[in-house]
Design a protein around this motif. Structure first.
Motif, mmCIF file in Angstrom:
data_model
loop_
_atom_site.group_PDB
_atom_site.id
_atom_site.type_symbol
_atom_site.label_atom_id
_atom_site.label_comp_id
_atom_site.label_asym_id
_atom_site.label_seq_id
_atom_site.Cartn_x
_atom_site.Cartn_y
_atom_site.Cartn_z
ATOM 1 N N THR A 1 2.604 -141.687 79.720
ATOM 2 C CA THR A 1 2.715 -140.897 81.092
ATOM 3 C C THR A 1 3.670 -139.826 81.211
ATOM 4 O O THR A 1 4.710 -139.688 80.732
ATOM 5 C CB THR A 1 3.080 -141.974 82.027
ATOM 6 N N TYR B 1 5.670 -137.837 83.553
ATOM 7 C CA TYR B 1 6.187 -137.899 84.877
ATOM 8 C C TYR B 1 6.305 -136.453 85.437
ATOM 9 O O TYR B 1 6.823 -136.677 86.821
ATOM 10 C CB TYR B 1 7.278 -138.844 84.787
ATOM 11 N N ARG C 1 1.539 -135.540 91.285
ATOM 12 C CA ARG C 1 0.575 -136.406 91.492
ATOM 13 C C ARG C 1 -0.269 -136.189 92.811
ATOM 14 O O ARG C 1 0.069 -135.424 93.623
ATOM 15 C CB ARG C 1 1.693 -137.604 91.930
#
Length: 99
Positions: free
Chosen positions: A3, A5, A9
């Motif tokens: 993932t 980060y 998002r």
């Protein structure tokens, strides 16, 4: 799966902005990928290379229970005396079953 980060998002506002057409297209794509396959029929045609073991016999040397071993009356496995936890109604119980 790794993932990242650092990627931006989606917020709740972005999720709500998905159009109805996009959602319908996603649903149709997911349902189209499902295929009705009979697992038994599929496995019946499967042949493993060199798997003809019909004429083979297994030979295993079985040792009798030793003097420092016992058979657990719960799991019926033979354990070393160091694994004896208790006796229930005179029957030995191993540590795993007593826990």
């Amino acid at each position: 799966m790794a993932t990242d980060y650092d990627t931006p998002r989606k917020t709740d506002d972005d999720v709500n902005e998905d159009s109805i057409e996009e959602l319908k297209a996603r649903r149709n794509d997911k349902s189209a990928s499902n295929v009705d396959v009979d697992e038994f029929e599929q496995a019946e045609g499967l042949e493993l290379p060199g798997a003809d073991l019909s004429n083979e016999e297994l030979s295993v040397r079985v040792l009798p229970r030793q003097a420092d071993e016992f058979t657990c009356m719960s799991c019926f496995l033979v354990h070393h005396r160091s694994q004896l936890a208790a006796e229930k109604n005179g029957d030995p119980i191993c540590r795993d079953c007593a826990a």
